[in-house]
Design a protein around this motif. Structure first.
Motif, PDB file in Angstrom:
ATOM      1  N   ILE A 469       0.855  -1.190   0.000  1.00 57.44           N
ATOM      2  CA  ILE A 469       0.000   0.000   0.000  1.00 57.44           C
ATOM      3  C   ILE A 469       0.887   1.235   0.000  1.00 57.44           C
ATOM      4  O   ILE A 469       1.781   1.367   0.845  1.00 57.44           O
ATOM      5  N   LYS A 470       0.640   2.131  -0.926  1.00 56.37           N
ATOM      6  CA  LYS A 470       1.362   3.406  -0.975  1.00 56.37           C
ATOM      7  C   LYS A 470       0.354   4.533  -0.808  1.00 56.37           C
ATOM      8  O   LYS A 470      -0.680   4.552  -1.479  1.00 56.37           O
ATOM      9  N   GLN A 471       0.651   5.458   0.092  1.00 59.34           N
ATOM     10  CA  GLN A 471      -0.192   6.628   0.309  1.00 59.34           C
ATOM     11  C   GLN A 471       0.665   7.888   0.303  1.00 59.34           C
ATOM     12  O   GLN A 471       1.812   7.871   0.763  1.00 59.34           O
ATOM     13  N   SER A 472       0.102   8.953  -0.183  1.00 59.79           N
ATOM     14  CA  SER A 472       0.771  10.254  -0.124  1.00 59.79           C
ATOM     15  C   SER A 472      -0.297  11.331  -0.036  1.00 59.79           C
ATOM     16  O   SER A 472      -1.452  11.126  -0.438  1.00 59.79           O
ATOM     17  N   GLY A 473       0.104  12.461   0.481  1.00 60.75           N
ATOM     18  CA  GLY A 473      -0.865  13.545   0.611  1.00 60.75           C
ATOM     19  C   GLY A 473      -0.191  14.856   0.962  1.00 60.75           C
ATOM     20  O   GLY A 473       0.888  14.881   1.565  1.00 60.75           O
ATOM     21  N   VAL A 474      -0.818  15.926   0.569  1.00 60.79           N
ATOM     22  CA  VAL A 474      -0.419  17.267   0.998  1.00 60.79           C
ATOM     23  C   VAL A 474      -1.613  17.880   1.715  1.00 60.79           C
ATOM     24  O   VAL A 474      -2.759  17.681   1.311  1.00 60.79           O
ATOM     25  N   TYR A 475      -1.353  18.575   2.804  1.00 60.29           N
ATOM     26  CA  TYR A 475      -2.432  19.116   3.606  1.00 60.29           C
ATOM     27  C   TYR A 475      -2.085  20.526   4.076  1.00 60.29           C
ATOM     28  O   TYR A 475      -0.913  20.924   4.135  1.00 60.29           O
ATOM     29  N   SER A 476      -3.119  21.274   4.409  1.00 62.40           N
ATOM     30  CA  SER A 476      -2.934  22.626   4.923  1.00 62.40           C
ATOM     31  C   SER A 476      -4.175  23.034   5.703  1.00 62.40           C
ATOM     32  O   SER A 476      -5.285  22.593   5.391  1.00 62.40           O
ATOM     33  N   ALA A 477      -3.946  23.820   6.715  1.00 62.62           N
ATOM     34  CA  ALA A 477      -5.047  24.406   7.480  1.00 62.62           C
ATOM     35  C   ALA A 477      -4.628  25.787   7.942  1.00 62.62           C
ATOM     36  O   ALA A 477      -3.474  26.013   8.317  1.00 62.62           O
ATOM     37  N   ALA A 478      -5.569  26.705   7.915  1.00 66.56           N
ATOM     38  CA  ALA A 478      -5.312  28.076   8.356  1.00 66.56           C
ATOM     39  C   ALA A 478      -6.360  28.472   9.383  1.00 66.56           C
ATOM     40  O   ALA A 478      -7.540  28.141   9.234  1.00 66.56           O
ATOM     41  N   ARG A 479      -5.913  29.149  10.399  1.00 68.40           N
ATOM     42  CA  ARG A 479      -6.811  29.657  11.439  1.00 68.40           C
ATOM     43  C   ARG A 479      -6.841  31.181  11.302  1.00 68.40           C
ATOM     44  O   ARG A 479      -5.881  31.863  11.639  1.00 68.40           O
ATOM     45  N   PHE A 480      -7.970  31.681  10.798  1.00 73.26           N
ATOM     46  CA  PHE A 480      -8.123  33.108  10.559  1.00 73.26           C
ATOM     47  C   PHE A 480      -8.836  33.763  11.728  1.00 73.26           C
ATOM     48  O   PHE A 480      -9.877  33.275  12.199  1.00 73.26           O
ATOM     49  N   SER A 481      -8.291  34.868  12.186  1.00 72.26           N
ATOM     50  CA  SER A 481      -8.933  35.674  13.217  1.00 72.26           C
ATOM     51  C   SER A 481      -9.819  36.704  12.525  1.00 72.26           C
ATOM     52  O   SER A 481      -9.362  37.773  12.102  1.00 72.26           O
ATOM     53  N   PRO A 485     -13.485  37.772  18.866  1.00 72.68           N
ATOM     54  CA  PRO A 485     -14.123  36.550  19.393  1.00 72.68           C
ATOM     55  C   PRO A 485     -14.382  35.468  18.357  1.00 72.68           C
ATOM     56  O   PRO A 485     -14.900  34.410  18.696  1.00 72.68           O
ATOM     57  N   LEU A 486     -14.054  35.708  17.071  1.00 71.51           N
ATOM     58  CA  LEU A 486     -14.472  34.802  16.008  1.00 71.51           C
ATOM     59  C   LEU A 486     -13.273  34.299  15.219  1.00 71.51           C
ATOM     60  O   LEU A 486     -12.498  35.092  14.666  1.00 71.51           O
ATOM     61  N   LYS A 487     -13.115  32.963  15.178  1.00 70.54           N
ATOM     62  CA  LYS A 487     -12.003  32.339  14.454  1.00 70.54           C
ATOM     63  C   LYS A 487     -12.565  31.341  13.450  1.00 70.54           C
ATOM     64  O   LYS A 487     -13.524  30.614  13.727  1.00 70.54           O
ATOM     65  N   LEU A 488     -11.926  31.279  12.297  1.00 74.43           N
ATOM     66  CA  LEU A 488     -12.313  30.348  11.240  1.00 74.43           C
ATOM     67  C   LEU A 488     -11.123  29.472  10.891  1.00 74.43           C
ATOM     68  O   LEU A 488     -10.033  29.976  10.604  1.00 74.43           O
ATOM     69  N   ILE A 489     -11.318  28.161  10.935  1.00 76.98           N
ATOM     70  CA  ILE A 489     -10.296  27.205  10.516  1.00 76.98           C
ATOM     71  C   ILE A 489     -10.772  26.542   9.238  1.00 76.98           C
ATOM     72  O   ILE A 489     -11.843  25.933   9.204  1.00 76.98           O
ATOM     73  N   VAL A 490      -9.992  26.677   8.181  1.00 74.53           N
ATOM     74  CA  VAL A 490     -10.307  26.024   6.917  1.00 74.53           C
ATOM     75  C   VAL A 490      -9.069  25.290   6.439  1.00 74.53           C
ATOM     76  O   VAL A 490      -7.937  25.726   6.657  1.00 74.53           O
ATOM     77  N   GLY A 491      -9.298  24.168   5.810  1.00 78.16           N
ATOM     78  CA  GLY A 491      -8.160  23.401   5.310  1.00 78.16           C
ATOM     79  C   GLY A 491      -8.629  22.236   4.469  1.00 78.16           C
ATOM     80  O   GLY A 491      -9.822  22.058   4.202  1.00 78.16           O
ATOM     81  N   GLY A 492      -7.679  21.445   4.074  1.00 76.53           N
ATOM     82  CA  GLY A 492      -8.010  20.281   3.267  1.00 76.53           C
ATOM     83  C   GLY A 492      -6.773  19.464   2.969  1.00 76.53           C
ATOM     84  O   GLY A 492      -5.646  19.845   3.306  1.00 76.53           O
ATOM     85  N   ARG A 493      -7.020  18.352   2.342  1.00 77.77           N
ATOM     86  CA  ARG A 493      -5.934  17.431   2.022  1.00 77.77           C
ATOM     87  C   ARG A 493      -6.201  16.789   0.677  1.00 77.77           C
ATOM     88  O   ARG A 493      -7.329  16.353   0.408  1.00 77.77           O
ATOM     89  N   PHE A 494      -5.174  16.721  -0.155  1.00 77.24           N
ATOM     90  CA  PHE A 494      -5.215  15.950  -1.381  1.00 77.24           C
ATOM     91  C   PHE A 494      -4.457  14.651  -1.140  1.00 77.24           C
ATOM     92  O   PHE A 494      -3.277  14.668  -0.782  1.00 77.24           O
ATOM     93  N   SER A 495      -5.150  13.523  -1.312  1.00 77.33           N
ATOM     94  CA  SER A 495      -4.562  12.228  -1.002  1.00 77.33           C
ATOM     95  C   SER A 495      -4.529  11.342  -2.236  1.00 77.33           C
ATOM     96  O   SER A 495      -5.414  11.386  -3.087  1.00 77.33           O
ATOM     97  N   SER A 496      -3.484  10.514  -2.295  1.00 81.35           N
ATOM     98  CA  SER A 496      -3.377   9.480  -3.318  1.00 81.35           C
ATOM     99  C   SER A 496      -3.176   8.144  -2.621  1.00 81.35           C
ATOM    100  O   SER A 496      -2.454   8.065  -1.618  1.00 81.35           O
ATOM    101  N   TYR A 497      -3.809   7.116  -3.162  1.00 83.79           N
ATOM    102  CA  TYR A 497      -3.817   5.806  -2.512  1.00 83.79           C
ATOM    103  C   TYR A 497      -3.674   4.742  -3.584  1.00 83.79           C
ATOM    104  O   TYR A 497      -4.367   4.765  -4.605  1.00 83.79           O
ATOM    105  N   GLU A 498      -2.757   3.792  -3.347  1.00 84.50           N
ATOM    106  CA  GLU A 498      -2.543   2.718  -4.312  1.00 84.50           C
ATOM    107  C   GLU A 498      -2.279   1.419  -3.563  1.00 84.50           C
ATOM    108  O   GLU A 498      -1.512   1.398  -2.596  1.00 84.50           O
TER     109      GLU A 498
END
Length: 756
Positions: A469-481, A485-498
């Motif tokens: 099994i081979k897996q790889s991925g790149v990920y990122s997340a940002a926490r915006f102020s 009193p209000l914070k937003l976390i957005v992110g994601g991951r691109f994954s490959s699986y074989e």
């Protein structure tokens, strides 16, 4: 928010008129003799003592020094030595170091103190005492863990994803010793941002202990029911005078008997780590851990649940048909290397290489069938008959992860960002002798005789399996102020699986590239105590362990989890509370097709669309008052597939946990008392579903535990733990292959501990 480095400010107030440059050394020396006041938050405020030149007599003017800032790293995530049932921060959900109140998912942290108080010496005992986690124990060695109705198959070591389980050996981590770990972090819900793949159940992060700059040593000896003995040693020492290079060694040994006749669990483990500060901002770590799990008399499944007349059988909890030649050995080895560099602007870069190896070897015997209620025997094809199997194999997984994280400014506000990439390759090879009837002489279920001799497994046909099994991925997340009193976390991951998989003469190849898994969370600070959040996590789960009736691997399951919650932080952050409401939708989820098998004889599955799980979880962890720790939680869910059939009915829908300790005041302060209770609702196997033909049900039950600890000296204490105080009889599983297995009766463990 705690972001790693903590600044400690030393302020010397007064008027500064240039006297510093010309002042004698004695003046400067006496100037720094200041009275330092420690505030409740740990900051240092110093008021200068009067500065006086003895040659000139009393000073007419006060001389003030400019503010001095001393910056050092402060780890608020580590729980060892804090005596706490909670932590200051965790990065388990997003790789961003956030407090529990700032994390937009349900998170439970089982600290070092709690593991010591309850003698939670295995990962299984930790998870069985965690909110929202239910265990399903098939036999002495196989325990699966579920959360929100789904199997937990996301496991991390220090945040690095590792494959440690499958449908054969459950979640695969139950027997791991916890002496190596500072804490166990459990993030419930989807965790695809960090793991790439997995069920929307929970992610378990095992966080290792680290070497300390100062010398410390700890040891313990324990003895308990069924001649159980346990020893542990833990030494951390600087290898250079300044602690720039340091090392830590931890070792354990545990053996004894069991409440099951003839079953003798044994566990040996070792962990070592060396850390070196190449510069004040660069740290390198090298480590290795080894766990050897060698039980004798291992069980495979339970005992026949149903008699031939349709009535249920009942056994004493000690009954066991496993033979003295039965065993299921597992060896787990992990080597890791890590380098981290911290920049002056608050950013850091971390690279980790992890190699995880496993070896296993098993020869097992069980008994299945429907014996005669009167005689305990039966006439073929009725009656109970021995079934044997054998399996052996090994695996290796190499994983590399690199990550950068830190603050940045945008539109006049400060935000945080994490970016990273992961790549892993796992190879596994095993060979099996499929389960077979070991003989046609029925077993008497009342005395479990006759004993069955070891089959000649070496003369039988072994079926080989090879997997890559081979897996790889790149990920990122940002926490915006977005606002104070209000914070937003957005992110994601691109994954490959074989995956390349070969069983016997058949083979398959499956590949999926650039699969995107989103993550989003919005947190609103109602005030300094409470925050509210909503979150959304995507799900992508390859199902290469599951095959349909034609032998083909099921395609991946996909879905999403939505969660809304409220969190509270009390008593200067020493107590954390949360409530979460969630909904998970999953398509193509693997479901057993009762009575149907693959061409190779394995259980067949199908993909079920429209699976939904909904529920609520409450969690309380920390300190109610000085010396009074508490952990409490309750979780409830409902889950059905697209046809309205109850999902995984073999696990309870509602679970509740409570454990608390209190150090007595005054003259009784050497004594700490504690106790707790675990409760779960009923579970069942419906007839002609899953692996059951006649079904089985276990009603709701509660287990009570007590503990007491006495400090003989400042460094030495003795503790006594009693589990299942009221000796409740209950089934661990009921109906799996129409068998039943029971949990442990009342048991006691006494432990003598020393710490320096």
């Amino acid at each position: 928010m705690h972001t790693g480095p903590a600044a400690v400010h030393l302020h010397l107030d007064g008027q500064y008129k240039g006297a510093i440059a010309s002042a004698p050394r004695t003046v400067l020396g006496s100037a720094v003799a200041a009275a330092v006041l420690i505030s409740a938050q740990g900051a240092f405020a110093a008021q200068p003592a009067p500065i006086q030149n003895k040659a000139e007599g009393p000073s007419q003017e006060s001389i003030a020094l400019p503010a001095i800032t001393v910056t050092g790293r402060m780890d608020t995530a580590t729980t060892e030595g804090t005596g706490s049932y909670t932590t200051g921060e965790t990065a388990a959900a997003t790789r961003l170091p956030l407090s529990l109140k700032e994390t937009p998912q349900a998170v439970t942290v089982i600290t070092r103190q709690r593991m010591d108080d309850q003698q939670l010496n295995s990962v299984q005992s930790v998870l069985e005492n965690t909110t929202g986690v239910a265990s399903y124990q098939s036999d002495s060695e196989r325990t699966s863990f579920y959360s929100r109705g789904f199997l937990i198959n996301n496991v991390q070591y220090d945040g690095i994803p590792t494959v440690v389980g499958n449908i054969v050996n459950g979640s695969g981590i139950g027997s791991i010793d916890t002496a190596f770990y500072d804490r166990v972090e459990v993030v419930r819900g989807g965790s695809g941002l960090l793991t790439g793949t997995g069920n929307p159940s929970a992610a378990i992060n095992l966080v290792r202990k680290r070497a300390t700059r100062d010398f410390s040593a700890a040891a313990s000896l324990g003895a308990g029911s069924w001649d159980t003995y346990r020893g542990m040693g833990d030494i951390s020492t600087p290898l250079t005078e300044d602690g720039r290079i340091r090392a830590r060694l931890v070792g354990t040994y545990q053996d004894g008997h069991s409440y099951l006749d003839g079953y003798k669990p044994e566990r040996k483990s070792f962990y070592g780590i060396i850390e070196a500060d190449l510069t004040p901002d660069t740290t390198v770590s090298l480590g290795y851990d080894y766990q050897d799990i060698t039980p004798k008399g291992s069980t495979w499944g339970g005992l026949p649940l149903w008699f031939s007349d349709g009535t249920q059988a009942e056994y004493s909890r000690s009954k066991n048909y496993a033979q003295d030649w039965s065993y299921w050995d597992n060896t787990l080895k992990t080597a890791f290397a890590e380098i981290e560099h911290r920049f002056d602007n608050g950013w850091k870069v971390r690279g980790v290489f992890n190699q995880y190896r496993t070896e296993f070897d098993a020869e097992l015997l069980g008994v299945v069938g429907r014996p005669d209620r009167i005689t305990g025997l039966g006439t073929y094809p009725h009656g109970a008959y021995p079934v044997a199997l054998a399996s052996q194999g090994h695996s290796r997984q190499n994983t590399f992860d690199v990550m950068a994280s830190g603050p940045f400014e945008w539109l006049g506000r400060q935000h945080e960002l994490v970016v990273g990439a992961t790549r892993s390759r796992r190879t596994a090879s095993q060979q099996d002798i499929a389960p077979f009837y070991a003989g046609f002489l029925p077993v008497n279920v009342y005395d479990l005789r006759p004993a069955y001799p070891r089959p000649d497994f070496g003369a039988m046909a072994w079926i080989p399996t090879r997997t890559r099994i081979k897996q790889s991925g790149v990920y990122s997340a940002a926490r915006f102020s977005l606002a104070d009193p209000l914070k937003l976390i957005v992110g994601g991951r691109f994954s490959s699986y074989e995956i390349d998989d070969a069983v016997g003469s058949s083979s398959l190849h499956y590949k999926k590239s650039s699969e995107f898994t989103p993550y989003a969370g919005l947190i609103y600070d109602i005030d300094t105590t409470y925050s509210a959040y909503v979150s959304y996590t995507g799900i992508f789960n390859p199902q290469t362990d599951y095959r349909d009736s034609n032998g083909n691997v099921l395609t991946p399951a996909k879905g999403k989890t939505k969660e809304i919650g409220l969190k509270g932080e009390y008593l200067d952050k020493r107590l954390n509370a949360s409530v979460a409401v969630f909904e998970t939708e999953l398509d193509n989820a693997a479901q057993i097709v009762a009575g149907t098998y693959t061409p190779g004889g394995a259980q067949a599955y199908k993909g079920a669309d429209g699976t939904k799980s909904r529920g609520i979880e409450l969690d309380l962890q920390g300190e109610l008052a000085r010396g009074w720790n508490i952990y409490a939680g309750i979780a409830h869910f409902r889950a059905k597939d697209g046809d309205g059939i109850r999902l995984n009915s073999q696990i309870p829908r509602t679970t509740a946990q409570l454990f608390t300790t209190y150090q007595l005041p005054g003259d009784w302060s050497k004594l700490t008392l504690g106790g707790g209770v675990k409760w779960q609702s009923r579970f069942y196997q419906a007839p002609n579903t899953g692996t059951s033909s006649l079904g089985g049900e276990q009603g709701s039950y509660a287990l009570v535990s007590l503990m007491g600890r006495y400090s003989i000296t400042k460094q030495t204490n003795v503790a006594v733990n009693v589990n299942n105080v009221f000796d409740k009889k209950y089934a661990l599983q009921k109906g799996d292959f129409d068998t039943v297995g029971y949990g442990a009766p009342r048991n006691v463990m006494a432990t003598l501990s020393y710490g320096y």
